[in-house]
Design an enzyme around this catalytic site. Structure first.
Site, PDB file in Angstrom:
ATOM      1  N   ASP A   1      15.289 -17.301 -25.187  1.00 59.93           N
ATOM      2  CA  ASP A   1      16.511 -17.890 -24.914  1.00 59.93           C
ATOM      3  C   ASP A   1      17.433 -17.561 -25.830  1.00 59.93           C
ATOM      4  OD1 ASP A   1      18.823 -20.570 -25.697  1.00 59.93           O
ATOM      5  OD2 ASP A   1      16.311 -21.677 -24.033  1.00 59.93           O
TER       6      ASP A   1
ATOM      7  N   LYS B   1      17.001 -15.757 -20.338  1.00 59.02           N
ATOM      8  CA  LYS B   1      17.917 -16.891 -19.585  1.00 59.02           C
ATOM      9  C   LYS B   1      19.446 -15.999 -20.053  1.00 59.02           C
ATOM     10  CE  LYS B   1      16.708 -21.460 -20.583  1.00 59.02           C
ATOM     11  NZ  LYS B   1      16.523 -22.742 -21.566  1.00 59.02           N
TER      12      LYS B   1
ATOM     13  N   PHE C   1      17.156 -26.338 -19.305  1.00 57.56           N
ATOM     14  CA  PHE C   1      15.807 -25.927 -19.469  1.00 57.56           C
ATOM     15  C   PHE C   1      14.415 -26.583 -18.359  1.00 57.56           C
ATOM     16  CE2 PHE C   1      12.809 -28.269 -21.750  1.00 57.56           C
ATOM     17  CZ  PHE C   1      12.202 -27.649 -22.834  1.00 57.56           C
TER      18      PHE C   1
HETATM   19  P1  XMP Z   1      15.264 -18.261 -28.622  1.00 55.77           P
HETATM   20  O1  XMP Z   1      16.610 -19.237 -28.931  1.00 55.77           O
HETATM   21  O2  XMP Z   1      14.931 -17.507 -29.686  1.00 55.77           O
HETATM   22  O3  XMP Z   1      14.278 -18.843 -28.125  1.00 55.77           O
HETATM   23  O4  XMP Z   1      15.173 -17.019 -27.672  1.00 55.77           O
HETATM   24  C1  XMP Z   1      12.996 -18.523 -27.695  1.00 55.77           C
HETATM   25  C2  XMP Z   1      11.350 -19.850 -27.869  1.00 55.77           C
HETATM   26  O5  XMP Z   1      12.492 -21.849 -26.992  1.00 55.77           O
HETATM   27  C3  XMP Z   1      11.495 -22.032 -26.435  1.00 55.77           C
HETATM   28  N1  XMP Z   1      12.040 -21.750 -25.395  1.00 55.77           N
HETATM   29  C4  XMP Z   1      11.997 -23.040 -24.005  1.00 55.77           C
HETATM   30  N2  XMP Z   1      10.560 -23.774 -24.281  1.00 55.77           N
HETATM   31  N3  XMP Z   1      11.923 -24.483 -22.013  1.00 55.77           N
HETATM   32  C5  XMP Z   1      11.031 -23.932 -22.966  1.00 55.77           C
HETATM   33  O6  XMP Z   1       9.546 -24.842 -22.525  1.00 55.77           O
HETATM   34  C6  XMP Z   1      13.254 -23.978 -22.365  1.00 55.77           C
HETATM   35  O7  XMP Z   1      14.146 -23.783 -21.230  1.00 55.77           O
HETATM   36  C7  XMP Z   1      13.232 -22.674 -23.145  1.00 55.77           C
HETATM   37  N4  XMP Z   1      13.789 -21.970 -24.029  1.00 55.77           N
HETATM   38  C8  XMP Z   1      13.270 -21.431 -24.978  1.00 55.77           C
HETATM   39  C9  XMP Z   1      10.375 -20.682 -26.541  1.00 55.77           C
HETATM   40  O8  XMP Z   1       9.346 -21.850 -26.564  1.00 55.77           O
HETATM   41  C10 XMP Z   1      10.993 -19.796 -26.854  1.00 55.77           C
HETATM   42  O9  XMP Z   1       9.509 -19.035 -27.146  1.00 55.77           O
END
Ligand code: XMP
Ligand code: MG
Length: 176
Positions: free
Chosen positions: A104, A132, A153
């Site tokens: 993300d 994303k 999400f």
């Molecule tokens: P970052 O922002 O650090 O986040 O790249 C990675 C972690 O965030 C969770 N994540 C999600 N979990 N739906 C989810 O259920 C989503 O759309 C989503 N986006 C991020 C996920 O645990 C990932 O390891």
């Protein structure tokens, strides 16, 4: 449709598309690591279903281990690593493939990779089922990506909303 707590989710990526894509990723990894013995480092909990399906399709001698990280609360990234539980296996001089469910902001994975690199693995690559691109906040090399998705999400196939929704074969997106 899928209802979890107060939210409604609609179908987004079907099980057969996920499995097809994993087969393609596995073929790439099988070619890249043909003469190696990689160690898959799976980031819990979300990546566990993806990792299991991917692992089954790898044909070289391959090991698997798990790492717990948590930075996400409800449906927004906190950008804060709450917890990193260390690995029991030595990773020095190993060929490491980090397996994540979704990238993300990229902050989680950037932190994890930084910490793993301190132990001097021979190589370190990253496989993520979902990415994303619009949400990315830190530059990150992603070697194997299942699907680029919009900044919405998603849940299912390992991904949760507040602990629930992981146990589906398809991926769902929050309905607007
Ligand atoms: P970052 O922002 O650090 O986040 O790249 C990675 C972690 O965030 C969770 N994540 C999600 N979990 N739906 C989810 O259920 C989503 O759309 C989503 N986006 C991020 C996920 O645990 C990932 O390891
Ligand atoms: Mg996760």
């Amino acid at each position: 449709m899928l209802t979890i707590h107060d939210k409604t989710f609609v179908p987004f990526i079907a099980a057969h598309e996920i499995q097809q894509r994993i087969t393609a990723l596995a073929a790439q990894i099988n070619a890249d690591y043909r003469d190696k013995q990689p160690l898959m480092v799976v980031i819990l909990n979300g990546a566990v279903l993806f990792a299991a399906d991917l692992f089954k399709q790898l044909t070289m001698p391959c090991e698997i281990t798990f790492l717990r990280v948590s930075s996400y609360q409800k449906t927004g990234s906190t950008g804060q690593l709450k917890q990193v539980l260390g690995l029991s296996e030595p990773i020095t001089d190993r060929d490491i493939i980090v397996v994540e469910d979704i990238v993300d902001t990229g902050l989680t994975l950037a932190d994890v990779c930084e910490q793993l690199r301190e132990s001097r693995p021979a190589t370190l690559k990253v496989a993520t089922l979902l990415f994303k691109p619009e949400a990315l906040k830190r530059p990150l090399d992603l070697d194997y990506v299942g699907f680029d998705i919009e900044n919405r999400f998603v849940v299912g196939y390992g991904l949760d909303y507040d602990g629930l929704g992981r146990n589906t074969q398809d991926i769902f997106v929050l309905s607007e």
